[in-house]
Design a protein around this motif. Structure first.
Motif, PDB file in Angstrom:
ATOM      1  N   ALA A   1     -49.474 -40.634 -65.726  1.00  0.00           N
ATOM      2  CA  ALA A   1     -50.143 -41.651 -65.182  1.00  0.00           C
ATOM      3  C   ALA A   1     -49.572 -42.284 -64.986  1.00  0.00           C
ATOM      4  O   ALA A   1     -49.851 -42.515 -63.753  1.00  0.00           O
ATOM      5  CB  ALA A   1     -51.334 -42.067 -65.996  1.00  0.00           C
ATOM      6  N   ARG A   2     -48.032 -42.524 -65.717  1.00  0.00           N
ATOM      7  CA  ARG A   2     -47.498 -43.531 -64.858  1.00  0.00           C
ATOM      8  C   ARG A   2     -46.802 -43.508 -62.900  1.00  0.00           C
ATOM      9  O   ARG A   2     -47.350 -43.930 -62.358  1.00  0.00           O
ATOM     10  CB  ARG A   2     -46.285 -44.101 -65.755  1.00  0.00           C
ATOM     11  N   HIS A   3     -47.014 -42.143 -63.038  1.00  0.00           N
ATOM     12  CA  HIS A   3     -45.802 -41.642 -61.500  1.00  0.00           C
ATOM     13  C   HIS A   3     -47.227 -41.469 -60.426  1.00  0.00           C
ATOM     14  O   HIS A   3     -46.179 -42.188 -59.577  1.00  0.00           O
ATOM     15  CB  HIS A   3     -45.155 -40.000 -62.092  1.00  0.00           C
ATOM     16  N   VAL A   4     -48.419 -41.658 -61.429  1.00  0.00           N
ATOM     17  CA  VAL A   4     -49.060 -41.477 -59.993  1.00  0.00           C
ATOM     18  C   VAL A   4     -50.239 -43.083 -60.495  1.00  0.00           C
ATOM     19  O   VAL A   4     -50.635 -43.075 -58.799  1.00  0.00           O
ATOM     20  CB  VAL A   4     -50.622 -40.239 -60.243  1.00  0.00           C
ATOM     21  N   GLY A   5     -49.878 -44.472 -60.886  1.00  0.00           N
ATOM     22  CA  GLY A   5     -50.172 -45.180 -60.678  1.00  0.00           C
ATOM     23  C   GLY A   5     -51.921 -45.139 -61.073  1.00  0.00           C
ATOM     24  O   GLY A   5     -52.789 -45.559 -60.341  1.00  0.00           O
ATOM     25  N   VAL A   6     -52.488 -44.240 -62.238  1.00  0.00           N
ATOM     26  CA  VAL A   6     -53.035 -44.740 -62.744  1.00  0.00           C
ATOM     27  C   VAL A   6     -53.606 -46.533 -63.078  1.00  0.00           C
ATOM     28  O   VAL A   6     -52.612 -46.954 -64.013  1.00  0.00           O
ATOM     29  CB  VAL A   6     -53.631 -43.807 -63.932  1.00  0.00           C
ATOM     30  N   PRO A   7     -54.411 -46.508 -62.633  1.00  0.00           N
ATOM     31  CA  PRO A   7     -54.707 -48.704 -63.168  1.00  0.00           C
ATOM     32  C   PRO A   7     -54.646 -48.647 -64.739  1.00  0.00           C
ATOM     33  O   PRO A   7     -55.553 -48.316 -65.510  1.00  0.00           O
ATOM     34  CB  PRO A   7     -56.085 -48.737 -62.808  1.00  0.00           C
ATOM     35  N   ASP A   8     -54.556 -50.260 -65.080  1.00  0.00           N
ATOM     36  CA  ASP A   8     -54.605 -50.034 -65.895  1.00  0.00           C
ATOM     37  C   ASP A   8     -56.152 -50.602 -67.020  1.00  0.00           C
ATOM     38  O   ASP A   8     -56.963 -50.316 -65.847  1.00  0.00           O
ATOM     39  CB  ASP A   8     -54.043 -51.928 -66.740  1.00  0.00           C
ATOM     40  N   HIS A   9     -56.117 -50.671 -68.083  1.00  0.00           N
ATOM     41  CA  HIS A   9     -57.372 -51.007 -68.537  1.00  0.00           C
ATOM     42  C   HIS A   9     -57.078 -52.192 -69.348  1.00  0.00           C
ATOM     43  O   HIS A   9     -56.137 -51.700 -69.882  1.00  0.00           O
ATOM     44  CB  HIS A   9     -57.897 -49.821 -69.664  1.00  0.00           C
ATOM     45  N   ASP A  10     -58.085 -53.057 -69.015  1.00  0.00           N
ATOM     46  CA  ASP A  10     -57.514 -54.527 -69.800  1.00  0.00           C
ATOM     47  C   ASP A  10     -56.835 -55.641 -69.497  1.00  0.00           C
ATOM     48  O   ASP A  10     -56.419 -55.440 -70.830  1.00  0.00           O
ATOM     49  CB  ASP A  10     -58.247 -54.025 -71.076  1.00  0.00           C
ATOM     50  N   GLY A  11     -55.682 -54.781 -68.502  1.00  0.00           N
ATOM     51  CA  GLY A  11     -54.772 -55.582 -68.319  1.00  0.00           C
ATOM     52  C   GLY A  11     -53.950 -54.498 -68.764  1.00  0.00           C
ATOM     53  O   GLY A  11     -52.428 -55.111 -68.910  1.00  0.00           O
TER      54      GLY A  11
ATOM     55  N   PRO B   1     -51.869 -50.453 -69.437  1.00  0.00           N
ATOM     56  CA  PRO B   1     -51.523 -49.053 -69.138  1.00  0.00           C
ATOM     57  C   PRO B   1     -53.335 -48.237 -70.300  1.00  0.00           C
ATOM     58  O   PRO B   1     -52.365 -48.695 -71.184  1.00  0.00           O
ATOM     59  CB  PRO B   1     -50.248 -48.370 -69.722  1.00  0.00           C
ATOM     60  N   TRP B   2     -53.240 -47.411 -69.827  1.00  0.00           N
ATOM     61  CA  TRP B   2     -55.237 -46.786 -71.022  1.00  0.00           C
ATOM     62  C   TRP B   2     -53.109 -45.365 -71.906  1.00  0.00           C
ATOM     63  O   TRP B   2     -52.330 -44.925 -70.759  1.00  0.00           O
ATOM     64  CB  TRP B   2     -55.536 -46.082 -70.240  1.00  0.00           C
ATOM     65  N   GLN B   3     -53.445 -45.505 -72.754  1.00  0.00           N
ATOM     66  CA  GLN B   3     -52.750 -44.705 -73.792  1.00  0.00           C
ATOM     67  C   GLN B   3     -53.408 -42.814 -73.762  1.00  0.00           C
ATOM     68  O   GLN B   3     -54.775 -43.073 -74.413  1.00  0.00           O
ATOM     69  CB  GLN B   3     -52.335 -44.996 -74.894  1.00  0.00           C
TER      70      GLN B   3
ATOM     71  N   ALA C   1     -40.879 -33.086 -59.675  1.00  0.00           N
ATOM     72  CA  ALA C   1     -42.147 -32.743 -58.532  1.00  0.00           C
ATOM     73  C   ALA C   1     -42.407 -30.784 -59.520  1.00  0.00           C
ATOM     74  O   ALA C   1     -44.069 -31.026 -59.641  1.00  0.00           O
ATOM     75  CB  ALA C   1     -42.194 -32.026 -57.119  1.00  0.00           C
ATOM     76  N   ALA C   2     -41.937 -30.088 -60.027  1.00  0.00           N
ATOM     77  CA  ALA C   2     -42.384 -29.187 -60.221  1.00  0.00           C
ATOM     78  C   ALA C   2     -42.789 -29.509 -61.403  1.00  0.00           C
ATOM     79  O   ALA C   2     -44.221 -29.158 -62.165  1.00  0.00           O
ATOM     80  CB  ALA C   2     -41.093 -27.492 -60.277  1.00  0.00           C
ATOM     81  N   VAL C   3     -41.968 -31.086 -62.185  1.00  0.00           N
ATOM     82  CA  VAL C   3     -42.290 -30.934 -63.457  1.00  0.00           C
ATOM     83  C   VAL C   3     -43.961 -31.804 -63.771  1.00  0.00           C
ATOM     84  O   VAL C   3     -44.668 -31.346 -64.395  1.00  0.00           O
ATOM     85  CB  VAL C   3     -41.292 -31.962 -64.487  1.00  0.00           C
ATOM     86  N   HIS C   4     -44.098 -32.452 -63.201  1.00  0.00           N
ATOM     87  CA  HIS C   4     -45.406 -33.482 -62.499  1.00  0.00           C
ATOM     88  C   HIS C   4     -46.512 -32.041 -62.352  1.00  0.00           C
ATOM     89  O   HIS C   4     -47.596 -32.741 -62.174  1.00  0.00           O
ATOM     90  CB  HIS C   4     -44.965 -34.808 -61.928  1.00  0.00           C
ATOM     91  N   LEU C   5     -46.248 -30.870 -61.211  1.00  0.00           N
ATOM     92  CA  LEU C   5     -47.271 -30.643 -60.676  1.00  0.00           C
ATOM     93  C   LEU C   5     -47.471 -29.437 -62.477  1.00  0.00           C
ATOM     94  O   LEU C   5     -48.602 -29.313 -62.422  1.00  0.00           O
ATOM     95  CB  LEU C   5     -46.453 -29.077 -59.637  1.00  0.00           C
TER      96      LEU C   5
ATOM     97  N   ILE D   1     -48.238 -35.802 -70.330  1.00  0.00           N
ATOM     98  CA  ILE D   1     -49.329 -36.692 -69.526  1.00  0.00           C
ATOM     99  C   ILE D   1     -49.778 -38.041 -69.120  1.00  0.00           C
ATOM    100  O   ILE D   1     -49.956 -38.442 -67.675  1.00  0.00           O
ATOM    101  CB  ILE D   1     -50.901 -36.280 -70.368  1.00  0.00           C
ATOM    102  N   ASN D   2     -49.582 -38.822 -69.912  1.00  0.00           N
ATOM    103  CA  ASN D   2     -49.048 -40.328 -69.692  1.00  0.00           C
ATOM    104  C   ASN D   2     -47.907 -40.611 -68.818  1.00  0.00           C
ATOM    105  O   ASN D   2     -48.025 -41.611 -68.197  1.00  0.00           O
ATOM    106  CB  ASN D   2     -48.551 -41.256 -70.792  1.00  0.00           C
ATOM    107  N   ASP D   3     -46.860 -39.141 -69.170  1.00  0.00           N
ATOM    108  CA  ASP D   3     -46.140 -39.798 -67.993  1.00  0.00           C
ATOM    109  C   ASP D   3     -46.039 -39.425 -66.462  1.00  0.00           C
ATOM    110  O   ASP D   3     -46.424 -39.648 -65.558  1.00  0.00           O
ATOM    111  CB  ASP D   3     -44.536 -39.123 -67.984  1.00  0.00           C
TER     112      ASP D   3
END
Length: 600
Positions: free
Chosen positions: A382-392, A394-396, A262-266, A378-380
């Motif tokens: 985005a995956r953890h919090v469930g950022v929605p996909d773009h054109d099917g 994950p957005w990089q 949690a601290a790392v993601h914060l 940053i991408n980790d």
């Protein structure tokens, strides 16, 4: 006896004549290995030149780089340590290719040789995973060869004939506007999602996570003090379970791993908020140290404004960068406060002052976070919090995308703020700003121009396919766009939009209530190059031949009608006439765009 140029220092630790360079590059976020460069490259197996000739080419390359640092071409800045390292990385493959071609001197490079070199480059696989090397990379190689020619009078060995006499390096590399590409901005849906999540972590859960990390560290110390390593984990679990804390997803922070993650993601959330709400470069953010927030009074208002204090490295001669300040909104000040508290143990253990630190898992050393590491994190997040996909898929995310997205949000809402944005971005050329460029250097100019083109293309595509539009220009478009509509008109529409963007300077300007297909000769607001914000208003725009309104703007006109209607019962006759006129405008627009709520 070495010549004087070989003895010239390239850094406090290396000379230009050395076989290995240790460069003085202190840009934050840069890996230590990126500050070294070795010239000890083996000769290629297919070499057609002698070892002596190979050594001569390496020496000539060093001499060329020395000249770029101490005596560059007229009008060019002296190459910095970073530029020298980048140019050296280009020269090494050029020398390898020359060895395979049997070229023992740079003087033997002519236009025919450059053509063969380009063919060889395009056959090389790209390290970035692409099928072939990008035109931008080919351009960089050709620029190095062209600079060798430009410096020929200062060098013992350089091309004697212009290697590109009939075309520019960009043309020779095939580096056109279409192939150039650019770092994209983050699509709206993904940008809003990741920024919202980062804000939620900071504002609603930041204190909880910092508390959990403090409990973890304190309990671990107590456990280690017993002399039994296993006791540390036991003490941590017991202390965290007693605290009964939860992470942003509602999961209990009841163990060392959960609290640490949690601290790392914060920390990642703090970076995203700073990048997204200030638009600083990654090197500037990673250079932040303790005390990075500074408050200064705003005139005589009695109000203080927060600023982020960090170091600017780009265009600065000092290897340590230059201290600069960026305006910081409240969430950014909050993020920096959390970073200071989270990094305190690492700073105490290492004696460092940076806010972004990490413990190297291989050697156990506490080191600053690098560009590559923060991009991965940053991408980790985005995956953890469930950022929605773009054109099917994950957005990089990349670090620079946040800077471009910040500029995009500013530019798309109010183009009058671009000079302020240039100042905020710490761009260098004030003279260029004074001459009327959008921003203060070509970097910002191209960034904003790219956004303007993208916005115009998207708007044109929709307007040409629309069956109902409001505004005078909207009525004209609907009357003539039948061939662009439907699936049959898709390719025709794309071709026409491409033609408009390439062959004209047409730009479509956004506002809350519609689009302005700007033409000075018919502009009612008095704008010369674009709409005049001071003269722009709904009533003015409705009478203007440049105005287009589509269905997406319906909510503005419904709200305007309702606000005026609410004032009508208490209005005197003169005011009622004005209100009724405004209500009538709204109803006409809503009828034009086919809004279901257009008539009561």
């Amino acid at each position: 006896m070495s010549s004087s140029w070989e003895d010239a220092p390239i850094s406090p630790w290396s000379r230009f004549g050395d076989g290995e360079w240790l460069l003085d590059i202190r840009t934050a976020g840069r890996r230590a290995d990126q500050n070294r460069f070795s010239w000890a490259a083996p000769m290629p197996e297919c070499s057609r030149i002698s070892g002596h000739d190979h050594s001569h080419l390496i020496r000539a390359a060093k001499h060329f780089l020395w000249s770029m640092h101490f005596d560059p071409p007229r009008g060019r800045k002296r190459s910095s340590a970073t530029s020298l390292q980048q140019k050296a990385m280009l020269l090494r493959p050029i020398i390898g290719w020359m060895a395979g071609e049997g070229l023992s001197r740079f003087a033997e490079i002519d236009p025919a040789a450059v053509e063969r070199f380009c063919t060889w480059l395009r056959r090389r696989p790209s390290r970035a995973g692409h099928d072939s090397i990008r035109p931008a990379t080919v351009t960089n190689y050709l620029l190095a060869i062209k600079d060798l020619y430009r410096q020929r009078s200062k060098l013992a060995d350089a091309p004697l004939i212009d290697p590109l006499p009939l075309e520019t390096t960009y043309e020779a590399a095939g580096h056109t506007r279409a192939s150039k590409g650019s770092i994209p901005f983050i699509p709206d849906r993904q940008a809003i999602a990741i920024l919202n999540e980062a804000l939620r972590w900071i504002e609603k859960h930041g204190e909880t996570i910092v508390m959990a990390e403090a409990i973890r560290l304190e309990a671990r110390e107590r456990g280690l003090a017993t002399g039994v390593f296993r006791q540390a984990s036991y003490h941590v679990r017991r202390a965290l379970r007693a605290a009964r804390l939860s992470d942003p997803s509602g999961e209990r922070l009841d163990g060392a791993y959960a609290a640490r993650q949690a601290a790392v993601h914060l920390v990642e959330a703090c970076y995203i908020v700073i990048a997204g709400f200030v638009g600083m470069r990654v090197s500037e953010i990673l250079s932040m140290k303790v005390g990075a927030i500074e408050y200064r009074p705003i005139g005589e208002t009695g109000v203080d404004q927060a600023y982020v204090v960090a170091r600017l490295f780009k265009t600065v001669d000092d290897p340590d960068g230059r201290v600069e300040r960026w305006t910081a909104p409240a969430p950014v000040a909050r993020a920096v406060d959390l970073l200071e508290r989270l990094s305190a143990p690492l700073r105490a253990a290492s004696g460092r002052e940076e806010l972004f630190l990490v413990k190297n898992t291989q050697y156990g050393e506490i080191v600053p976070v690098t560009h590559m590491h923060i991009a991965w994190r940053i991408n980790d997040f985005a995956r953890h919090v469930g950022v929605p996909d773009h054109d099917g898929k994950p957005w990089q995310f990349s670090t620079h995308q946040f800077r471009k997205t910040f500029a995009r949000f500013v530019a798309r809402r109010d183009r009058t703020q671009l000079l302020g944005l240039a100042d905020h971005f710490k761009h260098a050329s004030v003279a260029m700003t004074a001459r009327g460029y959008v921003g203060s250097d070509f970097d910002l100019h191209s960034l904003i121009n790219h956004e303007a083109r993208a916005e115009t293309a998207a708007a044109l595509d929709r307007l040409l396919a629309a069956r109902q539009l409001g505004g005078k220009m909207g009525e004209r478009i609907v009357a003539r766009n039948a061939r662009f509509r439907g699936r049959a008109g898709e390719q025709v529409r794309r071709d026409y939009v491409a033609f408009i963007l390439e062959e004209t300077d047409l730009r479509i300007h956004a506002c809350d209530y519609g689009w302005c297909v700007f033409q000075q000769e018919t502009s009612r607001c008095g704008g010369e190059l674009e709409p005049d914000e001071a003269g722009r208003a709904p009533a003015v725009c409705l009478s203007c031949a440049n105005m287009v309104i589509e269905a997406k703007h319906g909510s503005y006109w419904r709200d305007r009608r309702e606000r005026n209607a609410a004032l009508l019962p208490c209005a005197n006759p003169m005011t009622a006439a004005v209100l009724n006129e405004a209500i009538g405008q709204c109803e006409r627009v809503l009828a034009q765009i086919g809004d279901d709520h257009g008539q009561e």
